[in-house]
Design a protein around this motif. Structure first.
Motif, mmCIF file in Angstrom:
data_model
loop_
_atom_site.group_PDB
_atom_site.id
_atom_site.type_symbol
_atom_site.label_atom_id
_atom_site.label_comp_id
_atom_site.label_asym_id
_atom_site.label_seq_id
_atom_site.Cartn_x
_atom_site.Cartn_y
_atom_site.Cartn_z
ATOM 1 N N THR A 180 2.101 -57.180 20.286
ATOM 2 C CA THR A 180 2.733 -57.455 19.000
ATOM 3 C C THR A 180 2.552 -56.295 18.031
ATOM 4 O O THR A 180 2.990 -56.382 16.890
ATOM 5 C CB THR A 180 2.139 -58.736 18.378
ATOM 6 O OG1 THR A 180 0.733 -58.551 18.210
ATOM 7 C CG2 THR A 180 2.418 -59.949 19.247
ATOM 8 N N VAL A 181 1.885 -55.224 18.479
ATOM 9 C CA VAL A 181 1.632 -54.082 17.604
ATOM 10 C C VAL A 181 2.099 -52.784 18.267
ATOM 11 O O VAL A 181 2.268 -52.709 19.481
ATOM 12 C CB VAL A 181 0.135 -53.966 17.236
ATOM 13 C CG1 VAL A 181 -0.306 -55.115 16.351
ATOM 14 C CG2 VAL A 181 -0.733 -53.889 18.477
ATOM 15 N N CYS A 182 2.282 -51.761 17.441
ATOM 16 C CA CYS A 182 2.706 -50.447 17.928
ATOM 17 C C CYS A 182 1.486 -49.634 18.363
ATOM 18 O O CYS A 182 0.345 -50.077 18.235
ATOM 19 C CB CYS A 182 3.481 -49.713 16.842
ATOM 20 S SG CYS A 182 2.458 -49.245 15.418
ATOM 21 N N ARG A 183 1.756 -48.441 18.848
ATOM 22 C CA ARG A 183 0.692 -47.550 19.317
ATOM 23 C C ARG A 183 -0.316 -47.245 18.205
ATOM 24 O O ARG A 183 -1.514 -47.262 18.422
ATOM 25 C CB ARG A 183 1.346 -46.264 19.832
ATOM 26 C CG ARG A 183 0.411 -45.263 20.422
ATOM 27 C CD ARG A 183 1.155 -44.085 21.014
ATOM 28 N NE ARG A 183 2.166 -44.484 21.983
ATOM 29 C CZ ARG A 183 1.924 -44.814 23.255
ATOM 30 N NH1 ARG A 183 0.696 -44.797 23.694
ATOM 31 N NH2 ARG A 183 2.894 -45.152 24.055
ATOM 32 N N VAL A 184 0.188 -46.997 16.990
ATOM 33 C CA VAL A 184 -0.676 -46.616 15.867
ATOM 34 C C VAL A 184 -1.589 -47.758 15.443
ATOM 35 O O VAL A 184 -2.733 -47.549 15.061
ATOM 36 C CB VAL A 184 0.193 -46.154 14.674
ATOM 37 C CG1 VAL A 184 -0.649 -45.900 13.436
ATOM 38 C CG2 VAL A 184 0.984 -44.915 15.048
ATOM 39 N N HIS A 185 -1.110 -49.001 15.527
ATOM 40 C CA HIS A 185 -1.877 -50.155 15.059
ATOM 41 C C HIS A 185 -2.671 -50.839 16.165
ATOM 42 O O HIS A 185 -2.903 -52.048 16.114
ATOM 43 C CB HIS A 185 -0.950 -51.158 14.361
ATOM 44 C CG HIS A 185 -0.489 -50.668 13.033
ATOM 45 N ND1 HIS A 185 0.818 -50.250 12.800
ATOM 46 C CD2 HIS A 185 -1.155 -50.482 11.858
ATOM 47 C CE1 HIS A 185 0.921 -49.859 11.538
ATOM 48 N NE2 HIS A 185 -0.253 -49.984 10.945
ATOM 49 N N GLY A 186 -3.077 -50.098 17.160
ATOM 50 C CA GLY A 186 -3.975 -50.628 18.186
ATOM 51 C C GLY A 186 -3.356 -50.821 19.547
ATOM 52 O O GLY A 186 -4.046 -51.115 20.510
#
Length: 197
Positions: free
Chosen positions: A41-47
Motif C-alpha cells: 500500500t506504500v511506495c518505495r520511499v515510504h517503506g
C-alpha cells in the motif's frame, strides 16, 4: 476463500501510496501521489523498498494470483446447494483437517523454512504461511462445531429419523395385519438395520 490482503486489489492494478508527506512543523501533510509497489500500500520511499515489505508484497501478489485462479476454477464448477448445513459443516471440518495435514507434509519436507530471493531478500516459504493459515482455519471450524454442538444435533436428527422410520414400519405391519410376536420381531430387525447404517 477470503481475501486476506485487506484493501489490496489485483496485483496488476495500480494503486497510489497511502502514506502522507511530512507537512510543516511535523504535521501530517498531503497524501503521497507515487504508485504503491505491487502487493503493498506504500511506495518505495515510504517503506516499500524495505526487505521485509518487499517480501510481504511478493507473497501477497502470489496469494492474490492463487486466489484469482481458484475463483476462476470454482466458477466453472456446478456447485450444488447445501441441503443439510450440519452435515456440510462436519464435512468441511474433515476437508480443513485434510488440507492442514497435506500442508504439514509439505512443510516437513522443507530443508529450510526461509530462503533468499534473487534480490537477496529473506522470505518465509509460502508452504509455511499456508500451513499457519490452515491451523487457524482448523481452530475456527472446530470451534464453530463445538459452539453449535453439531454432534449432539446430528445425533438428535438421527434419532428423529429412526423414530419416523419405525413409525412407518409399525403402520405398514398393522396395515398388512401383522401383529403380536411377528410384528415385534420385524420391528427388532428394522431397528438393528437402522443402527447399523
Amino acid at each position: 476463500m477470503a481475501n486476506l490482503t485487506g484493501n489490496l486489489r489485483a496485483p496488476t492494478e495500480k494503486r497510489r501510496c497511502t502514506a502522507h508527506k511530512k507537512g510543516k512543523n511535523g504535521e501530517k501533510g498531503e497524501r503521497c501521489q507515487a504508485w504503491a509497489l505491487k502487493g503493498q500500500t506504500v511506495c518505495r520511499v515510504h517503506g516499500g523498498a524495505a526487505r521485509q515489505n518487499r517480501a510481504a508484497g511478493e507473497r501477497r501478489v502470489a496469494e492474490e494470483r492463487l486466489e484469482a485462479d481458484t475463483r476462476r476454477a470454482l466458477a466453472r464448477l456446478d456447485v450444488p446447494a447445501v441441503e443439510n448445513p450440519l452435515t456440510a459443516l462436519s464435512q468441511l471440518a474433515g476437508q480443513v483437517i485434510a488440507w492442514k495435514d497435506a500442508l504439514a507434509d509439505r512443510v516437513n519436507e522443507l530443508q529450510q523454512i526461509r530462503y533468499t530471493d534473487d534480490k537477496r531478500a529473506e522470505q518465509l516459504r509460502s508452504e509455511v504461511a499456508l500451513y499457519e493459515r490452515a491451523l487457524d482455519r482448523c481452530v475456527n471450524v472446530l470451534g464453530t462445531i463445538g459452539r453449535l454442538r453439531i454432534d449432539e444435533r446430528l445425533a438428535a436428527i438421527s434419532e428423529q429419523q429412526a423414530t419416523v422410520v419405525i413409525g412407518a414400519i409399525e403402520a405398514a405391519l398393522a396395515h398388512a395385519g401383522v401383529t403380536g410376536p411377528e410384528a415385534s420381531a420385524a420391528k427388532a430387525v428394522a431397528a438393528r438395520h437402522l443402527r447399523a447404517v
